[in-house]
Design an enzyme around this catalytic site. Structure first.
Site, mmCIF file in Angstrom:
data_model
loop_
_atom_site.group_PDB
_atom_site.id
_atom_site.type_symbol
_atom_site.label_atom_id
_atom_site.label_comp_id
_atom_site.label_asym_id
_atom_site.label_seq_id
_atom_site.Cartn_x
_atom_site.Cartn_y
_atom_site.Cartn_z
ATOM 1 C CD GLU A 104 -2.917 -1.210 2.286
ATOM 2 O OE1 GLU A 104 -2.333 -1.517 3.349
ATOM 3 O OE2 GLU A 104 -4.140 -1.018 2.209
ATOM 4 C CD GLU A 124 -3.497 -6.333 3.694
ATOM 5 O OE1 GLU A 124 -3.584 -7.049 2.672
ATOM 6 O OE2 GLU A 124 -2.844 -5.269 3.725
HETATM 7 N N1 3HC Z 1 4.677 -8.123 11.371
HETATM 8 C C1 3HC Z 1 5.461 -8.549 12.366
HETATM 9 N N2 3HC Z 1 6.271 -9.629 12.255
HETATM 10 C C2 3HC Z 1 6.305 -10.259 11.074
HETATM 11 C C3 3HC Z 1 5.523 -9.841 9.994
HETATM 12 C C4 3HC Z 1 4.681 -8.713 10.164
HETATM 13 N N3 3HC Z 1 3.919 -8.234 9.173
HETATM 14 N N4 3HC Z 1 5.762 -10.672 8.954
HETATM 15 C C5 3HC Z 1 6.669 -11.549 9.375
HETATM 16 N N5 3HC Z 1 7.007 -11.323 10.642
HETATM 17 C C6 3HC Z 1 7.984 -12.044 11.455
HETATM 18 C C7 3HC Z 1 7.567 -13.479 11.677
HETATM 19 O O1 3HC Z 1 6.722 -13.607 12.792
HETATM 20 C C8 3HC Z 1 8.899 -14.159 11.863
HETATM 21 O O2 3HC Z 1 9.298 -13.923 13.188
HETATM 22 P P1 3HC Z 1 10.189 -15.013 13.976
HETATM 23 O O3 3HC Z 1 11.424 -15.179 13.159
HETATM 24 O O4 3HC Z 1 10.388 -14.404 15.303
HETATM 25 O O5 3HC Z 1 9.344 -16.248 13.994
HETATM 26 C C9 3HC Z 1 9.840 -13.379 10.947
HETATM 27 O O6 3HC Z 1 9.166 -12.148 10.681
HETATM 28 C C10 3HC Z 1 10.120 -14.064 9.641
HETATM 29 O O7 3HC Z 1 8.882 -14.458 9.059
HETATM 30 P P2 3HC Z 1 8.733 -15.848 8.298
HETATM 31 O O8 3HC Z 1 9.291 -16.945 9.111
HETATM 32 O O9 3HC Z 1 7.313 -15.927 7.867
HETATM 33 O O10 3HC Z 1 9.711 -15.607 7.054
HETATM 34 P P3 3HC Z 1 9.522 -16.009 5.537
HETATM 35 O O11 3HC Z 1 10.732 -15.542 4.850
HETATM 36 O O12 3HC Z 1 9.119 -17.426 5.412
HETATM 37 O O13 3HC Z 1 8.291 -15.127 5.008
HETATM 38 C C11 3HC Z 1 6.951 -13.168 4.683
HETATM 39 C C12 3HC Z 1 8.366 -13.741 4.960
HETATM 40 C C13 3HC Z 1 6.500 -13.591 3.280
HETATM 41 C C14 3HC Z 1 7.044 -11.677 4.753
HETATM 42 C C15 3HC Z 1 5.967 -13.737 5.721
HETATM 43 O O14 3HC Z 1 6.485 -13.532 7.008
HETATM 44 C C16 3HC Z 1 4.602 -13.101 5.687
HETATM 45 O O15 3HC Z 1 3.780 -13.491 4.875
HETATM 46 N N6 3HC Z 1 4.342 -12.146 6.610
HETATM 47 C C17 3HC Z 1 3.053 -11.565 6.793
HETATM 48 C C18 3HC Z 1 2.766 -10.538 5.737
HETATM 49 C C19 3HC Z 1 1.422 -9.926 5.994
HETATM 50 O O16 3HC Z 1 0.459 -10.560 6.317
HETATM 51 N N7 3HC Z 1 1.358 -8.600 5.802
HETATM 52 C C20 3HC Z 1 0.133 -7.911 5.949
HETATM 53 C C21 3HC Z 1 -0.005 -7.471 7.359
HETATM 54 S S1 3HC Z 1 -1.585 -6.734 7.661
HETATM 55 C C22 3HC Z 1 -1.446 -5.186 7.011
HETATM 56 O O17 3HC Z 1 -0.455 -4.854 6.406
HETATM 57 C C23 3HC Z 1 -2.594 -4.282 7.257
HETATM 58 C C24 3HC Z 1 -2.540 -3.079 6.384
HETATM 59 O O18 3HC Z 1 -3.356 -3.272 5.249
HETATM 60 C C25 3HC Z 1 -3.038 -1.873 7.118
#
Ligand code: 3HC
Ligand code: NAI
Length: 697
Positions: A104, A124
């Protein structure tokens, strides 16, 4: 404290760099830093602004750890509005995964450049949310309504190339992104490129029936889920309202979703899944064994699917069967599965051929001399398994990991059949093994730490979600399932029908009702397992008289065209069968049971609280490491609805006092043999605590 955001002018370009490991999430400090940097850029000598990230990825989204806490300024939508309002062009340089609030941020910038390996997306919905910082309003202005709905409703990231095709990214580059992005930004300045604010673009009109057809489709595809329907509402608002009004609507629905129990449950699962991959007491950086070549014993239902899981991840497999005929049969199922993937457009013919070429068959254990890991997947017979492990002990090289896919047998006993029990472990895949995400990794008493760590990491490599279980009958998942199935059968004989039991659980959110699951798995499986046990160990006879009678009538479930339901030979579509009701009534009479109407509420509570009660025992015995691990097992392995967060999360949400009261009520009504509250449940209630606060002994 130093800010995770730095700002400097390079060749007339104001470069904003974000460095907030591990995934550059938009924490308060990042938002604050971004705001200050974009404000500085408005008054300094820079001619344009470039937003880029250090580390492995562009911003991967809002900081999920901040959810549930009071929101802190600056709020993301306001920050993005300010970026978009910049009087100087803003360019976002994307690499890794630009997700959620991260993408975004890029959409609020005026131009987007991405490296070809990058991905973008709005995931999301997987957290029970909708994009809450303009995503639902800006994407349709760039990509059109249908592409927007497909992107946001799937939650699945798309490649930079695809994003460019649909108008979400302006330029895709190979090579060094930073250098490319800097020269692209300079080029835009030199060309006097306009400040292309996404909010000012118009959206192509669409027929309003499009939104209804998406809503109807979601009624089935995302049954009972709130966020997907609200996403359609937001995108519709983007079409029918001004940008500002649409943004307001998005904000309101985002807040509603954020406060909904569904999102709380799905956020819990996000972290539970990541926690589950970690073994308490094991250093994260422990040395792991190399796995480059895998052997599989038994090419039946499970062996073939397990072989595909490895081949799909590029790991060569040798599949061993008893004879050429059995091998041929096993490999032909693998061929059929790959052909199916090609037919459905999931794989190209070349991809399927390449993967299939990694699976070789053999009938001689000598072919396993060089493999790094063997997974045994033969019949569920402990003596046969022990014999095979004795042979593997001789055939495999020192250091090879010897794993069993057993569902119920004692992995310690199997390990003892070898001279190297430290190399033995359980890897319990779920059927169909090439599709189901869950992998229970069973740590036996003597399993070496590096063997365990290797298998947990390997699971991720073959795109599975690993959860560790200690040894017990059925491990985490199948052990809990026994009470669930027992109650399903008891509700059936006490007054239900296959339809009423299935409907109660399906409507509650389970992917499939328990009676349909039994038909799918095959009623003969339980029948044979019970036949091998002495009568006193077979469980409550009222819970198996009906399925046993059906098996004796030749009704083995889906595979024989009839079980609790009748199945159409061509379509496999199920239908009610009055003959089954006759069997149920006859067996009830024989057992002296007076059948009575059973309400859906009773069915749900009996089945789900049986799961919860056993889950609590599993926790206090240390079979599972954490409550969240059990939730991951049930959501990824057993069709438990993610939006209810798994059985343990659900029990906390209902309230443990309520759960205990209901279990005590069932004890009064149905006897203590099936309904003794787990001691941990009583303890947690007495302490006014909850399951999520439990830490292992
Ligand atoms: N916030 C906080 N921590 C996060 C995070 C996030 N958005 N995304 C990942 N992390 C943390 C994980 O908990 C993990 O922590 P740990 O090592 O302590 O367990 C670390 O980052 C690494 O994550 P992964 O093990 O998942 O690493 P990968 O390399 O396999 O994947 C990724 C990376 C593709 C970025 C995956 O972590 C992911 O899909 N994250 C979530 C992304 C997401 O859902 N974003 C949207 C959030 S909601 C939002 O943005 C609302 C907005 O519209 C207002
Ligand atoms: P299956 O009956 O479909 O296949 C077993 C295969 O093993 C047969 O093809 C048989 O020829 C072969 N086999 C037997 N002895 C052998 C030997 N000595 N050497 C090589 N091959 C031999 O069984 P399925 O369903 O694949 O189950 C295998 C294991 O996986 C069992 O332990 C089962 O409990 C477990 N499991 C099964 C699940 C399922 O849904 N079917 C789910 C999870 C685990």
């Amino acid at each position: 404290m130093t800010s995770p955001v730095s700002y400097k002018i390079v060749d007339d370009i104001g470069v904003i760099s974000i460095n907030n490991p591990p995934v550059n999430a938009l924490s308060q400090a990042v938002r604050q830093g971004l705001l200050e940097a974009i404000r500085s850029a408005q008054t300094d000598a820079s001619r344009a602004v470039l937003i880029q990230c250090d580390g492995r990825t562009f911003i991967a989204g809002a900081d999920i750890t901040e959810f549930g806490k009071p929101p802190a300024e600056p709020y993301l939508p306001d920050l993005l509005d300010e970026i978009e309002a910049s009087a100087k062009p803003v360019v976002a340089a994307l690499h890794g995964t630009a997700l959620g609030g991260g993408f975004e941020t890029a959409l609020a910038s005026h131009y987007r450049i991405a490296v070809d390996s990058g991905k973008v997306g709005l995931p999301e919905v997987k957290l029970g949310l909708l994009p809450g910082a303009g995503g639902t309003q800006r994407v349709p202005r760039l990509a059109g309504v249908e592409a927007t709905l497909d992107l946001i409703l799937s939650g699945t990231p798309i490649s930079a190339g695809h994003a460019a095709e649909i108008g979400l990214v302006d330029k895709v580059v190979t090579g060094n992104l930073y250098d490319e992005a800097l020269s692209y930004t300079k080029q835009l300045v030199n060309d006097n490129a306009p400040l292309r604010r996404t909010r000012e673009l118009t959206i192509d009109t669409v027929d309003s029936s499009l939104f209804d057809s998406y809503r109807q489709n979601l009624d089935k595809r995302a049954r009972k889920q709130t966020a997907p329907q609200r996403i359609v509402d937001c995108v519709e608002a983007a079409v029918t309202l001004s940008f500002e009004a649409g943004q307001k609507r998005e904000r309101q629905l985002f807040t509603e979703c954020m406060q909904d129990s569904q999102s709380v449950a799905m956020q819990h699962l996000f972290f539970a899944e990541r926690e589950a991959a970690k073994i308490i007491g094991l250093p994260r950086d422990i040395a792991r064994r190399e796995i480059e070549q895998v052997g599989i014993i038994g090419g039946g239902t499970m062996g073939g699917g397990i072989a595909m899981s490895f081949a799909n991840a590029g790991i060569p497999v040798t599949l061993i069967e008893v004879n050429a005929e059995a091998l041929e049969r096993g490999l032909s199922i693998v061929d059929k599965n790959y052909a199916g993937s090609v037919k459905r457009g999931k794989l190209s013919k070349e991809q399927a051929q390449q993967r299939r070429s990694l699976i070789e068959g053999d009938t001689d254990y000598a072919a396993l001399a060089d493999v790094d890991l063997v997974i045994e997947a033969v019949f569920e017979d402990v003596e046969l398994k022990k014999d095979i492990f004795g042979r593997l002990d001789k055939a495999c090289k020192p250091g090879a990991i010897l794993a069993t896919n057993t569902s119920y047998q004692d992995v310690n006993e199997i390990a003892a059949a070898t001279s190297r029990p430290e190399d033995v472990i359980g890897t319990h895949f779920f059927s169909p093994a090439h599709i189901m995400k869950l992998l229970e990794v069973v740590r036996a008493d003597k399993t070496a730490a590096d063997v365990l760590a290797t298998c947990m990491a390997l699971a991720k490599r073959i795109r599975k979600t690993p959860v560790m279980s200690r040894v017990c009958y059925g491990f985490i998942g199948n052990r809990m399932l026994q009470g669930y199935f027992r109650e399903a059968q008891l509700c059936l004989i006490e007054g239900g029908t296959p339809e009423s039991i299935d409907a109660a659980m399906y409507d509650w959110g389970m992917a499939m009702g328990p009676i349909s699951v039994a038909d799918l798995a095959g009623l003969d499986v339980g029948y044979k397992a019970r036949a091998a046990l002495p009568v006193e160990k077979r469980g409550d006879p009222r819970s198996y008289r009906v399925p046993d009678a059906l098996v004796e009538m030749g009704r083995l479930g889906q595979k024989s065209g009839a079980g609790f339901y009748a199945y159409d030979a061509e379509t496999r579509k199920k239908s009610s069968d009055p003959a089954v009701l006759e069997v149920i009534e006859r067996e009830a009479t024989a057992l002296g049971i007076e059948r009575r109407p059973i309400e859906a509420d009773e069915i749900i509570d009996r089945l789900i609280f049986a799961l919860v009660n056993e889950g609590l025992r599993i926790l206090e015995e240390g079979i599972a490491q954490r409550p969240g691990d059990i939730d991951v097992v049930y959501v990824y392995g057993y069709g438990f609805p993610a939006w209810r967060g798994g059985p343990m999360h659900y029990a906390d949400a209902v309230g443990l006092e309520t759960v205990l009261a209901r279990i005590n009520e069932f004890r009064e009504r149905f006897g203590e043999e099936n309904w003794t509250p787990a001691p941990l449940l009583e303890k947690l209630v007495a302490e006014n605590s909850s399951i999520r606060l439990f830490s292992p002994p």
